[in-house]
Design a protein around this motif. Structure first.
Motif, short mmCIF file in Angstrom:
data_model
loop_
_atom_site.label_atom_id
_atom_site.label_comp_id
_atom_site.label_asym_id
_atom_site.label_seq_id
_atom_site.Cartn_x
_atom_site.Cartn_y
_atom_site.Cartn_z
N GLU A 1 0.82 -1.21 0.00
CA GLU A 1 0.00 0.00 0.00
C GLU A 1 0.86 1.26 0.00
OE1 GLU A 1 -2.77 1.36 -0.46
OE2 GLU A 1 -3.63 -0.58 -0.99
N ARG A 2 1.80 1.29 0.97
CA ARG A 2 2.58 2.50 1.17
C ARG A 2 3.35 2.87 -0.11
NH1 ARG A 2 7.29 2.90 2.99
NH2 ARG A 2 8.20 4.79 3.91
N SER A 3 3.92 1.84 -0.73
CA SER A 3 4.67 2.10 -1.97
C SER A 3 3.73 2.60 -3.07
CB SER A 3 5.37 0.82 -2.43
OG SER A 3 6.25 0.37 -1.43
N MET A 4 2.51 2.05 -3.10
CA MET A 4 1.54 2.52 -4.09
C MET A 4 1.29 4.01 -3.91
SD MET A 4 -1.37 -0.42 -4.47
CE MET A 4 -2.18 0.35 -5.88
N ASN A 5 1.10 4.39 -2.64
CA ASN A 5 0.81 5.81 -2.37
C ASN A 5 2.00 6.69 -2.76
OD1 ASN A 5 -1.71 5.15 -1.37
ND2 ASN A 5 -0.92 4.82 0.70
N ARG A 6 3.20 6.21 -2.44
CA ARG A 6 4.39 7.01 -2.79
C ARG A 6 4.43 7.25 -4.30
NH1 ARG A 6 8.16 8.22 0.83
NH2 ARG A 6 9.57 8.77 -0.87
N ILE A 7 4.13 6.19 -5.06
CA ILE A 7 4.15 6.33 -6.52
C ILE A 7 3.07 7.31 -6.97
CG2 ILE A 7 3.71 5.09 -8.69
CD1 ILE A 7 5.03 2.63 -7.34
N ARG A 8 1.87 7.19 -6.33
CA ARG A 8 0.78 8.11 -6.67
C ARG A 8 1.22 9.55 -6.39
NH1 ARG A 8 -2.68 5.25 -3.96
NH2 ARG A 8 -3.63 3.77 -5.40
N GLU A 9 1.79 9.74 -5.20
CA GLU A 9 2.27 11.09 -4.83
C GLU A 9 3.28 11.61 -5.84
OE1 GLU A 9 1.96 9.85 -0.18
OE2 GLU A 9 3.89 10.62 -0.90
N TYR A 10 4.22 10.70 -6.20
CA TYR A 10 5.28 11.11 -7.12
C TYR A 10 4.68 11.64 -8.42
CZ TYR A 10 9.37 10.82 -10.18
OH TYR A 10 10.37 11.11 -11.08
N PHE A 11 3.72 10.90 -8.97
CA PHE A 11 3.12 11.35 -10.23
C PHE A 11 2.30 12.62 -10.05
CE2 PHE A 11 4.37 7.18 -11.69
CZ PHE A 11 4.71 7.44 -13.01
N GLU B 1 7.75 -10.39 0.72
CA GLU B 1 7.22 -10.44 2.09
C GLU B 1 8.37 -10.29 3.10
OE1 GLU B 1 5.27 -14.19 2.35
OE2 GLU B 1 7.07 -15.34 1.85
N GLY B 2 8.08 -9.53 4.16
CA GLY B 2 9.06 -9.35 5.24
C GLY B 2 10.22 -8.43 4.87
N ALA B 3 10.18 -7.84 3.69
CA ALA B 3 11.28 -6.97 3.26
C ALA B 3 11.14 -5.58 3.86
CB ALA B 3 11.30 -6.87 1.74
N THR B 4 12.28 -4.91 4.08
CA THR B 4 12.28 -3.51 4.49
C THR B 4 12.35 -2.67 3.22
OG1 THR B 4 13.57 -4.15 6.42
CG2 THR B 4 13.45 -1.79 5.93
N ILE B 5 11.51 -1.62 3.18
CA ILE B 5 11.50 -0.76 2.00
C ILE B 5 12.44 0.43 2.22
CG2 ILE B 5 10.08 0.77 0.59
CD1 ILE B 5 7.72 -1.13 1.32
N LEU B 6 13.31 0.69 1.26
CA LEU B 6 14.21 1.85 1.34
C LEU B 6 13.64 2.94 0.44
CD1 LEU B 6 17.57 -0.13 0.87
CD2 LEU B 6 16.28 0.23 2.98
N ASP B 7 13.27 4.08 1.06
CA ASP B 7 12.62 5.13 0.28
C ASP B 7 13.54 5.70 -0.80
OD1 ASP B 7 10.36 4.80 1.75
OD2 ASP B 7 10.82 6.42 3.17
N ASN B 8 12.92 6.02 -1.93
CA ASN B 8 13.63 6.62 -3.05
C ASN B 8 13.10 8.04 -3.25
OD1 ASN B 8 14.73 7.41 -5.46
ND2 ASN B 8 14.27 5.49 -6.53
N HIS B 9 13.93 9.03 -2.91
CA HIS B 9 13.47 10.42 -3.02
C HIS B 9 13.71 10.99 -4.41
CE1 HIS B 9 12.95 10.20 1.25
NE2 HIS B 9 14.23 9.94 1.44
N ASN B 10 14.36 10.20 -5.25
CA ASN B 10 14.74 10.73 -6.56
C ASN B 10 14.17 9.93 -7.72
OD1 ASN B 10 16.59 12.84 -5.45
ND2 ASN B 10 17.54 10.99 -4.63
N GLY B 11 13.22 9.05 -7.42
CA GLY B 11 12.62 8.25 -8.47
C GLY B 11 11.48 7.44 -7.90
N THR B 12 10.86 6.57 -8.73
CA THR B 12 9.68 5.84 -8.25
C THR B 12 10.02 4.48 -7.66
OG1 THR B 12 9.42 5.03 -10.51
CG2 THR B 12 8.04 6.90 -9.85
#
Lengths: 414, 414
Positions: free
Chosen positions: A93-103, A123-134
């Motif tokens: 979900e969170r990644s989906m929102n980030r992509i939505r925000e980015y666009f 599953e169980g992975a940690t997400i590393l935020d990307n401030h310069n791309g999607t």
């Protein structure tokens, strides 16, 4: 701790791009005491990538993959790494929102389907935020191994590595590394290294590592210690000795400070304004200065006068000076500098005129001949320089030299 | 035929040098129709190097190793490769003489003992002459596999590869590769790929490979054929179809042509002159144009007006415009553009004003908001753009966008 790098991308296997990520990651890992025994590069091919990951899992503690996280069909690093670790993928979900925000941020209405692929997370992975791309980065831990996925573009990979990966790796490495960067400008690499050869030969802890940049040499002094304070103590005398030997060729000992930032800092300190007048560098000098955030209070204007007409009209260079001495001459550099000062009423001015090549060189005025004029509050000097390399290289070297020359003149104000 | 590259050298694993050899060799191999599936890098460590060679022997026909052929103790590529292939080493007379000659050429009297190490050759190996150094290259054939050892320094590796290795490989691999590059600007990567997804899914020969660059997407169309003519025939219809779909977003199909070169070419063709007026890009736009050799006949001047004062003084932007609409506004971009045209009397003008960040953003005018004004022989337009990323990234993207917008307006002249 042993790390292994896997660069993913057919463009690397076809030689269309040079693998600078591997060099960057290796250098950063070495700097925090993580050893790299193997780097490998595979194409956008599922089974070959999977084989490479499986091999790496057998011989390293940390596997760092770069590239292949994008939205397109041939981006399959994430799926393949998850498969190699036996992890399922789910839509995050969170990644989906980030992509939505980015666009939204870039005002793009239609998000093409393939973009959601980037929100699929193991599953169980940690997400590393990307401030310069999607494409988000991924960190997975499994059976004592860590697998880290980073985006391929250096401007996305580097900030993510520094912000998320280094702190993670340092946690699992008890010793701390403390380092200072001694940035030297105006002395050639081999000469600089000869000047401190005895120190480099004797080095154990702290270590001294040279980094050659265009027109600069940086020496990283790194100590491994139990805590930062102890590290500082070890590094201090070495940095002091380097400064003693290189004198005012050292413009900073702070990792993050660039030469242009240093110049802007001195200008601000003295409340001085600056203008640039460029011919062969064509705006690169102004551009470097303007990359310093908040430069507007000191930087008045940049005049790019490549054509002779522009030198006359915009800087008031006299036609007969151009005729008699040529556009690339001490005299023209001086008139460009003075014209910039008078017309745009600045305290500091730098002018540049030279032959960047590949054409335009003569026996008297060969490619690489550059005149740099510096005016600082009434003091002035025009320097004749001789640089080598491609057109691009000569222009970059010129910009660094110009910044350094004006920096040195500004030091006299103290 | 499948080749695999193994780069040898601890300096690569420490990130002290970038591995340009791998890119060079990959590109050259691809060009003669040899596929590279894996590149790997190992340090100067015997067992890890041997393991890498053994792995490579299982998955490639030709293994090319570079580096570690020198005279010093940590140069062990030759010994290790010979061991992996079960070959003994012997002292080669001819190589000894070559080394003697080389030292005479460079006027060095005393040849240190370790140099003779370079004359030790695996039995049955072909020696590849090195005209630029002392370490000879080696070519060994064993059980249908070929192992080639090249020196690490690019200035030794490249001539040796072109002189000895390419002819050898071409004998055993008659196919040629022919490729064209379709360079697209103004369409996002994922969107561009969606537009040709069907073609990319269906691709076999020719293949279509996307490369994302800042503000651009390049598609390489590559065909494998018996000769260049046949390759051309295969590539032609695909390139035609890509051009049909992307329309005027395609600015070239030539590998070597850049966007700025294209713009300069069009300006020259119509005998037009150009000026730039930059705020947030601070000279990057002028600098890109001036990197095109011989641009002086079209490029009149670049005005870098970062501060408001400069916008007024140099471009004649009205104080009340700046006051009412702000420096980053459609109106200011327009007055910058028109001021540049009138004051510096050019046919074409591009103005740029925006918020590159990291500071200075507001809800109404967020970081990444950029206005680009284009004036072409009386026609004019001001574009509002929204970019993301670091300050550097936003500025780079802005420059590409500005070049592309003026290119598109210039197309109307045809």
């Amino acid at each position: 701790m042993v790390a292994e790098l896997i660069s993913v991308g057919t463009e690397l296997l076809m030689g269309n791009i040079v693998n600078t990520n591997a060099a960057y990651l290796s250098k950063e890992l070495t700097a925090i005491g993580v050893s790299v025994y193997y780097q490998s590069t595979v194409g956008d091919n599922k089974e070959r990538l999977k084989a490479a990951i499986e091999t790496a899992l057998q011989r390293a503690d940390v596997i760092i993959l770069s590239g292949g996280l994008g939205p397109t069909a041939d981006d399959l690093t994430k799926e393949t790494a998850a498969e190699a670790l036996g992890k399922k993928m789910h839509l995050d979900e969170r990644s989906m929102n980030r992509i939505r925000e980015y666009f939204q941020r870039i005002h793009r209405k239609n998000i093409t389907e393939n973009n959601w692929k980037q929100a699929m997370i193991p599953e169980g992975a940690t997400i590393l935020d990307n401030h310069n791309g999607t494409a988000p980065g991924i960190l997975m831990e499994e059976k004592g191994k860590t697998v880290i996925l980073l985006p391929g573009p250096p401007n996305e990979l580097k900030p993510m590595f520094e912000e998320s990966v280094i702190p993670y790796l340092q946690k699992s490495n008890p010793k701390v590394l403390y380092s200072k960067m001694v940035k030297v400008c105006g002395i050639g690499e081999s000469h600089a290294e000869t000047m401190i050869k005895d120190l480099m030969d004797a080095q154990t802890n702290p270590t001294i590592a040279p980094y050659a940049k265009t027109g600069e040499v940086h020496f990283r002094v790194t100590a491994m210690a139990d805590n930062e304070k102890a590290g500082k103590e070890l590094v201090k005398p070495v940095v002091k000795e380097l400064k003693r030997r290189f004198g005012d060729a050292v413009y900073t000992t702070k990792e993050e400070v660039t030469l242009e930032e240093k110049v802007v800092k001195i200008l601000k300190k003295h409340g001085l304004t600056m203008v640039t007048a460029e011919s062969c560098t064509g705006g690169m000098l102004a551009s470097k200065l303007i990359n310093v955030s908040g430069v507007s209070e000191v930087f008045k204007a940049g005049l790019v006068t490549y054509a002779n007409e522009a030198k006359k009209q915009i800087l008031g260079v006299r036609g007969k000076t151009l005729k008699k001495y040529g556009a690339v001459s001490q005299e023209t550099a001086e008139e460009m500098m003075l014209g910039a000062v008078e017309r745009y009423d600045a305290d500091v001015a730098v002018s540049v005129t030279g032959i960047a090549g590949p054409d335009g060189g003569t026996p008297e005025k060969p490619v690489g001949l550059v005149y740099i004029g510096c005016y600082v509050c009434g003091e002035m000097a025009v320097y004749e320089c001789h640089f080598t390399g491609t057109r691009e290289k000569i222009r970059e070297t010129t910009v660094i030299a110009a910044l350094n020359l004006v920096r040195k003149m500004l030091l006299n104000l103290d």
